[in-house]
Motif scaffolding. Sequence first.
Motif, PDB file in Angstrom:
ATOM      1  N   LEU A  62     -26.703 -39.897  27.497  1.00 38.48           N
ATOM      2  CA  LEU A  62     -27.967 -39.225  27.198  1.00 38.48           C
ATOM      3  C   LEU A  62     -27.909 -37.751  27.564  1.00 38.48           C
ATOM      4  O   LEU A  62     -27.111 -37.336  28.396  1.00 38.48           O
ATOM      5  N   SER A  63     -28.811 -36.991  26.973  1.00 36.33           N
ATOM      6  CA  SER A  63     -28.989 -35.586  27.356  1.00 36.33           C
ATOM      7  C   SER A  63     -29.851 -35.530  28.613  1.00 36.33           C
ATOM      8  O   SER A  63     -30.747 -36.347  28.798  1.00 36.33           O
ATOM      9  N   THR A  64     -29.594 -34.561  29.450  1.00 35.61           N
ATOM     10  CA  THR A  64     -30.409 -34.423  30.661  1.00 35.61           C
ATOM     11  C   THR A  64     -31.619 -33.532  30.424  1.00 35.61           C
ATOM     12  O   THR A  64     -32.504 -33.467  31.268  1.00 35.61           O
ATOM     13  N   PHE A  65     -31.677 -32.862  29.299  1.00 34.59           N
ATOM     14  CA  PHE A  65     -32.781 -31.946  29.029  1.00 34.59           C
ATOM     15  C   PHE A  65     -34.015 -32.720  28.598  1.00 34.59           C
ATOM     16  O   PHE A  65     -33.987 -33.508  27.672  1.00 34.59           O
ATOM     17  N   ASN A  66     -35.109 -32.502  29.305  1.00 33.25           N
ATOM     18  CA  ASN A  66     -36.397 -33.104  28.962  1.00 33.25           C
ATOM     19  C   ASN A  66     -37.467 -32.076  29.296  1.00 33.25           C
ATOM     20  O   ASN A  66     -37.876 -31.952  30.444  1.00 33.25           O
ATOM     21  N   MET A  76     -33.343 -31.764  35.801  1.00 36.19           N
ATOM     22  CA  MET A  76     -32.024 -31.740  35.158  1.00 36.19           C
ATOM     23  C   MET A  76     -30.905 -31.810  36.187  1.00 36.19           C
ATOM     24  O   MET A  76     -29.902 -32.511  35.977  1.00 36.19           O
ATOM     25  N   GLU A  80     -28.137 -34.692  36.270  1.00 34.79           N
ATOM     26  CA  GLU A  80     -26.709 -34.347  36.213  1.00 34.79           C
ATOM     27  C   GLU A  80     -25.958 -34.955  37.400  1.00 34.79           C
ATOM     28  O   GLU A  80     -24.806 -35.359  37.270  1.00 34.79           O
ATOM     29  N   LYS A  83     -25.298 -38.433  36.516  1.00 31.83           N
ATOM     30  CA  LYS A  83     -24.251 -38.495  35.495  1.00 31.83           C
ATOM     31  C   LYS A  83     -22.856 -38.403  36.101  1.00 31.83           C
ATOM     32  O   LYS A  83     -21.914 -38.999  35.585  1.00 31.83           O
TER      33      LYS A  83
END
Length: 122
Positions: A62-66, A76, A80, A83
Amino acid sequence: MILEEDYDPLGNYEQEEQIKLEQARYSQAEQEEQDRDLNWLMNSEEGRRIAWRLLSMSGVFLSTFNPRMPEVALAMAFEEGKKQTGYWLLSEIQRVCPKQYFVMTEEQKQWQMNKVRLARQA
């Protein structure tokens, strides 16, 4: 007090080298044990499901940007950090038993397809 004639600059060299060799042997034995443990985990369907859950929960896919989260930068950074654990597990799987990674992804693909099929029947 050490007298000049008693001083040997290489006196501890052999002992230090022996300690380094022992530490290297210990590290190698520890790594081999961890590799066996990971092989054991990845050689069963249940173990691969656990590994997949850990990878998924860590957010490696998944992307960490929200942008909707309060304090985006801190959120973030936290994501990370999670992750990194997933990346470590993924790299260990790829190093120790890369074929089992592909088996795991195929099993998850089949599980997802069955889940969709069941949802359509409901």
